[in-house]
Design a protein around this motif. Structure first.
Motif, mmCIF file in Angstrom:
data_model
loop_
_atom_site.group_PDB
_atom_site.id
_atom_site.type_symbol
_atom_site.label_atom_id
_atom_site.label_comp_id
_atom_site.label_asym_id
_atom_site.label_seq_id
_atom_site.Cartn_x
_atom_site.Cartn_y
_atom_site.Cartn_z
ATOM 1 N N ALA A 1 0.830 -1.198 0.000
ATOM 2 C CA ALA A 1 0.000 0.000 0.000
ATOM 3 C C ALA A 1 0.868 1.251 0.000
ATOM 4 N N ILE A 2 0.239 2.371 -0.390
ATOM 5 C CA ILE A 2 0.904 3.677 -0.359
ATOM 6 C C ILE A 2 0.073 4.608 0.513
ATOM 7 N N SER A 3 0.754 5.291 1.412
ATOM 8 C CA SER A 3 0.102 6.287 2.255
ATOM 9 C C SER A 3 0.894 7.588 2.140
ATOM 10 N N MET B 1 1.737 8.560 -8.616
ATOM 11 C CA MET B 1 1.623 7.546 -7.576
ATOM 12 C C MET B 1 0.844 6.350 -8.119
ATOM 13 N N THR C 1 0.431 1.791 -7.441
ATOM 14 C CA THR C 1 0.822 0.511 -6.865
ATOM 15 C C THR C 1 0.150 -0.622 -7.633
ATOM 16 N N VAL D 1 -4.318 2.929 -1.827
ATOM 17 C CA VAL D 1 -3.669 4.242 -1.851
ATOM 18 C C VAL D 1 -4.479 5.160 -0.952
ATOM 19 N N ASN E 1 -4.702 8.950 1.242
ATOM 20 C CA ASN E 1 -4.227 10.327 1.382
ATOM 21 C C ASN E 1 -4.537 10.839 2.783
ATOM 22 N N TYR F 1 -1.551 16.823 -5.439
ATOM 23 C CA TYR F 1 -0.956 15.867 -6.371
ATOM 24 C C TYR F 1 -1.038 16.434 -7.781
ATOM 25 N N VAL G 1 -3.132 9.324 -10.186
ATOM 26 C CA VAL G 1 -2.993 8.427 -9.030
ATOM 27 C C VAL G 1 -3.770 7.153 -9.337
ATOM 28 N N THR H 1 -4.233 2.457 -8.647
ATOM 29 C CA THR H 1 -3.878 1.150 -8.108
ATOM 30 C C THR H 1 -4.463 0.070 -9.013
ATOM 31 N N ILE I 1 -8.685 3.263 -3.328
ATOM 32 C CA ILE I 1 -8.121 4.605 -3.198
ATOM 33 C C ILE I 1 -9.052 5.385 -2.279
#
Length: 419
Positions: A269-271, A296, A298, A303, A305, A311, A315, A317, A322
């Motif tokens: 995951a992305i945070s 961004m 993945t 994802v 925020n 941004y 963005v 995934t 998201i």
């Protein structure tokens, strides 16, 4: 007085005799015309005195007869240093190369310097470019991007920690374990052309301490800086870093982090946030394929925020959700996992130009977008007898679903300004 009358009659008879011998005199009387001369052949030029217009005969005319100008087969050539055409009907085009606007062409018979003028109303409707996007394809491209980066040969090794006032020169640096940056790190491009910086943590994570600052100097650019981690990526609060951050694990950016580059991962995951993440300027040495507009992405993970992050880029995934982007500003698109139809508005431009004998008249081109809805051109050109001047137009070559432009109420005028 009698002598003056005799002189006037003498001169009048002399002028009449000259008129009879001339094959190119047209005397206009109301709506009729009396033609003097013998067998006016095709191409003979005759002058309409009352209306100040010069014609060329298109069909043979036998002399010494009175006819209406409507019955004559004539082509209007020029008007004593003035030539104009006015067309109200609409004309359309989809051409991306210069073509002549319908009816907007004149051939001159009198040489000289002319003021060339054109004005018209135009209609440039809105257009769209529709494309399909698949996050599954993007995930495949992400693996190819990683392969491309890893294929660049290693040039040096480095200790686990970077920074603390260090100056790093271009190169591909391998780190045998988890890599980190503390304090200030300067990437000095050494004034090279497209200097490359690649740091590979081949057996661990990549982290920055709180307040880390990465500075680019002497030609170093964010587009060609890469931070690669075999594990997770973690950015401490208030980190300011440039480059592409690429991991095989989760990625977390602390509060008030500023990243000029991308945040990518193949697994996890992305945070992010609260902070700012924007695409680097220019074209990288690496082809980012379908991810070229992403800041961004993945392949596997959510994802998230935090706060009022900004941004500048897309963005997405390929597997996950998201979330929490309601408070964020995204100057791009958000792609949930799956396939998406993307409709992009196109602001078309149309260029109008003057041409003489098929050659562009310098500095005569003007470009219009959707507004305003009119166009005006003005040029000064030296013209020889027989030269042709026309107005041409073209649509810019942006990719779109198709667009047709139109022009109406158009006027082309040439006025002689010199002897």
């Amino acid at each position: 007085m009698k002598k003056l009358l005799i002189l006037f009659l003498f001169l009048s008879s002399l002028m009449f005799a000259q008129a009879i011998s001339s094959p190119s005199i047209l005397i206009k009387i109301a709506n009729s015309a009396t033609v003097f001369g013998a067998n006016l052949s095709v191409g003979t030029q005759i002058y309409d005195i009352a209306n100040h217009k010069l014609y060329a005969v298109k069909a043979k005319i036998i002399s010494t007869e009175t006819i209406t100008t409507a019955a004559l087969s004539l082509t209007l050539l020029n008007t004593a240093g003035h030539s104009s055409i006015d067309v109200s009907s609409s004309s359309s085009s989809t051409s991306t190369t210069d073509i002549v606007i319908a009816d907007m062409t004149r051939t001159l018979v009198e040489p000289g310097t002319y003021s060339v003028q054109f004005n018209a109303q135009i209609n440039i409707p809105t257009a769209n470019y529709t494309t399909g996007f698949s996050t599954a394809t993007a995930a495949e491209d992400l693996n190819l991007i990683y392969t491309d980066i890893m294929a660049i040969p290693v040039t040096a090794t480095h200790a686990l920690t970077f920074g603390n006032g260090e100056i790093l020169f271009p190169g591909v640096y391998n780190v045998a374990g988890a890599a980190s940056i503390a304090g200030t790190l300067t990437l000095n491009g050494n004034n090279e052309i497209n200097p490359i910086f690649i740091v590979r943590a081949n057996a661990g994570a990549f982290n920055t301490g709180a307040g880390t600052n990465v500075i680019l100097t002497n030609g170093a650019t964010a587009k060609n800086v890469f931070w690669i981690a075999d594990g997770a990526i973690g950015l401490g609060a208030n980190t300011n870093i440039s480059g592409i951050l690429f991991s095989h694990g989760a990625a977390v950016a602390g509060a008030n982090s500023i990243v000029t580059g991308r945040l990518l991962t193949t697994l996890g995951a992305i945070s992010f946030g609260q902070g700012a993440l924007k695409l680097p300027a220019g074209e990288s040495i690496v082809d980012f394929r379908s991810l070229s507009n992403f800041v961004m992405f993945t392949s596997s993970g959510g994802v998230a925020n935090s706060g009022a992050s900004v941004y500048k880029g897309d963005v997405g995934t390929a597997l996950g959700a998201i979330t929490s982007f309601e408070t964020a500003t995204v100057n791009g698109n958000i792609f949930q996992a799956g396939s998406t139809t993307l409709v992009t508005p196109i602001n078309h431009m149309v260029t109008f130009s003057f041409y003489k004998n098929g050659v562009l008249i310098p500095n005569s081109s003007r470009t219009r977008t959707q507004l305003p809805s009119d166009i005006s051109l003005l040029a000064l050109s030296t013209i020889e007898a027989g030269d042709t001047v026309d107005v041409r137009w073209k649509i810019d070559e942006q990719i779109s679903d198709g667009i047709e432009i139109s022009v109406f109420n158009r006027i082309l005028t040439l006025i002689k300004v010199g002897n």
